[in-house]
Design a protein around this motif. Structure first.
Motif, PDB file in Angstrom:
ATOM      1  N   SER A 167       0.889  -1.300   0.029  1.00  0.00           N
ATOM      2  CA  SER A 167       0.067  -0.006  -0.055  1.00  0.00           C
ATOM      3  C   SER A 167       0.869   1.271   0.021  1.00  0.00           C
ATOM      4  O   SER A 167       2.075   1.159   0.157  1.00  0.00           O
ATOM      5  CB  SER A 167      -1.038   0.037   1.258  1.00  0.00           C
ATOM      6  N   VAL A 218     -13.703   0.441   5.450  1.00  0.00           N
ATOM      7  CA  VAL A 218     -13.248   1.029   4.280  1.00  0.00           C
ATOM      8  C   VAL A 218     -13.693   2.408   4.313  1.00  0.00           C
ATOM      9  O   VAL A 218     -14.923   2.714   4.406  1.00  0.00           O
ATOM     10  CB  VAL A 218     -13.540   0.402   2.897  1.00  0.00           C
ATOM     11  N   GLU A 249      -8.570   6.019  -0.362  1.00  0.00           N
ATOM     12  CA  GLU A 249      -8.987   5.285   0.547  1.00  0.00           C
ATOM     13  C   GLU A 249      -8.217   4.880   1.501  1.00  0.00           C
ATOM     14  O   GLU A 249      -7.106   4.769   1.719  1.00  0.00           O
ATOM     15  CB  GLU A 249     -10.167   4.028  -0.092  1.00  0.00           C
ATOM     16  N   VAL A 282      -8.127   1.050   4.132  1.00  0.00           N
ATOM     17  CA  VAL A 282      -8.923   0.058   4.949  1.00  0.00           C
ATOM     18  C   VAL A 282      -8.279  -0.148   6.324  1.00  0.00           C
ATOM     19  O   VAL A 282      -7.085  -0.395   6.484  1.00  0.00           O
ATOM     20  CB  VAL A 282      -8.361  -1.145   4.008  1.00  0.00           C
ATOM     21  N   SER A 339      -9.430   0.900  -2.963  1.00  0.00           N
ATOM     22  CA  SER A 339      -9.493  -0.723  -2.438  1.00  0.00           C
ATOM     23  C   SER A 339     -10.073  -1.676  -3.355  1.00  0.00           C
ATOM     24  O   SER A 339     -10.800  -1.409  -4.529  1.00  0.00           O
ATOM     25  CB  SER A 339     -10.394  -0.385  -1.295  1.00  0.00           C
ATOM     26  N   LEU A 363      -7.215  -6.977  -1.586  1.00  0.00           N
ATOM     27  CA  LEU A 363      -6.633  -5.904  -0.619  1.00  0.00           C
ATOM     28  C   LEU A 363      -7.309  -5.760   0.908  1.00  0.00           C
ATOM     29  O   LEU A 363      -6.580  -6.242   1.866  1.00  0.00           O
ATOM     30  CB  LEU A 363      -6.496  -4.364  -0.958  1.00  0.00           C
ATOM     31  N   ILE A 364      -8.744  -5.703   0.693  1.00  0.00           N
ATOM     32  CA  ILE A 364      -9.424  -5.593   2.010  1.00  0.00           C
ATOM     33  C   ILE A 364      -8.943  -7.199   2.945  1.00  0.00           C
ATOM     34  O   ILE A 364      -8.726  -7.243   4.209  1.00  0.00           O
ATOM     35  CB  ILE A 364     -10.802  -5.621   1.709  1.00  0.00           C
TER      36      ILE A 364
END
Length: 392
Positions: free
Chosen positions: A78, A119, A132, A134, A155, A159-160
């Motif tokens: 990230s 998010v 964004e 997370v 996102s 990724l989450i």
């Protein structure tokens, strides 16, 4: 512990899959023989996790998270990563700290309150394409103790999932740090309990023996009083959980001099110690209780003379130690009671010493007791000559 270990393994494996999907390929040791792209991503994930783990095992602290966070950001790929304890920003790595760092605690609030990942919008006013964030909870037991946040341009489901899995792994490391701290507190409590069990019978008899020499042999009374002071000073010292074999034997020598003042010629002592094992670190007060048991329970009720033999031998990577007496011995059920620490056992600290040895070195390092009624008693143990985290 088994469930926790399994959870950590699943978390790392899931993080590896997520990283592979995200296409994180940052090996500077890229090798074509490591398998497929997914294999190499998994190896990198495990490598980064191994770099972050030692810092996290110190708990959710600013110093530890600051050392770990760059590896966590590499895991997630990230723009930035932040760790909070819900009240303050502990660590940040990556872009836009000046513009977004002050909002990290605000971004953490909903997750701290609900315990569920969120998010959120995190528009960055500068040129960095961060839109964004997370945020996932860091949990110890059932309590949310902090948050891990990944700041990204946009996102995705992958990724989450990756943030959640890395957060679960970090939570596991933090729980292990709490287990380490608990283990340390238990070990300290066990030493305090052992100190409290130093036989009042011994103290009373020692002072009586010293008093008996005050008029007849004042020089010896003075020497014994100094030995008594040195022994009690060692026993109640606050210098840590470990000592050297040399220091423990020095304290035992003082103890035996005091007992010989009472027993006279009835008590003989044989000491054979290899010089090379004298610097070996051992748990504090792990031998003195064994010698006290040999005198109190082996020889005190024996008719005639008795001998306590203390051996310490070099055995490669280990030091072998034994305390043996030729006294009255004991029945096997009494040995079991003593080692289990059952209430009513009068063998001072035997179970305490056994438990501490197993906790520090592993189950293979407990006490071994050979005895039978009328056959004396031999208590043996072995300790590694070198063990991480064990030093006087």
């Amino acid at each position: 512990m088994g469930d926790l270990t399994g959870a950590l393994t699943l978390a790392i494996a899931a993080a590896a899959v997520a990283v592979a999907v995200l296409g994180l390929r940052r090996f500077n040791w890229w090798r074509p023989d490591l398998g497929t792209t997914a294999d190499r991503a998994s190896y990198e994930t495990l490598h980064l996790a191994s770099l972050a783990a030692p810092a996290l095992r110190g708990g959710l602290t600013q110093a530890g998270t600051t050392r770990a966070i760059k590896h966590l950001r590499a895991l997630l790929g990230s723009r930035a990563v932040a760790i909070t304890d819900g009240q303050r920003l502990l660590a940040w790595d990556g872009a836009a700290q000046d513009s977004l760092g002050s909002f990290a605690v605000e971004h953490a609030q909903a997750v701290m309150d609900t315990g569920r990942s969120q998010v959120l919008m995190a528009s960055c006013p500068n040129s960095e394409p961060i839109r964004e964030v997370v945020v996932t909870p860091l949990v110890s037991g059932t309590t949310v103790i902090g948050t891990l946040a990944a700041y990204v341009d946009s996102s995705s489901a992958n990724l989450i999932r990756a943030v959640d899995e890395v957060g679960s792994w970090v939570s596991g490391q933090l729980e292990l740090s709490e287990l380490d701290a608990t283990r340390t507190r238990v070990a300290e409590a066990e030493v305090r309990a052992l100190r409290a069990q130093i036989s009042p019978h011994f103290i009373y008899n020692s002072l009586n023996a010293i008093a008996s020499f005050v008029r007849t042999d004042p020089d010896r009374a003075r020497e014994l009083l100094l030995e008594f002071a040195d022994f009690t000073r060692y026993t109640f010292r606050r210098a840590g959980d470990f000592t050297t074999l040399a220091d423990e034997l020095r304290a035992i020598n003082g103890y035996l001099l005091l007992e010989r003042a009472r027993f006279g010629e009835r008590l003989n002592v044989t000491l054979r110690v290899a010089p090379e094992v004298l610097p070996v670190s051992i748990p504090f007060l792990c031998l003195q209780p064994l010698v006290e048991n040999a005198v109190r329970h082996g020889l005190e009720t024996k008719n005639g003379q008795g001998t306590v033999t203390i051996l310490a031998e070099d055995a490669g990577a280990h030091c072998l130690i034994s305390v043996e007496d030729d006294g009255v011995g004991m029945a096997p059920e009494r040995v079991r009671e003593a080692l289990s620490g059952e209430p009513g056992s009068d063998h001072v600290g035997l179970g305490n010493v056994d438990e501490r040895l197993r906790t520090i070195f592993g189950d293979a390092y407990g006490l071994t007791v050979a005895t039978a009624p009328g056959a004396g008693t031999k208590v043996s143990l072995r300790v590694p000559k070198f063990q991480p985290g064990v030093h006087a």
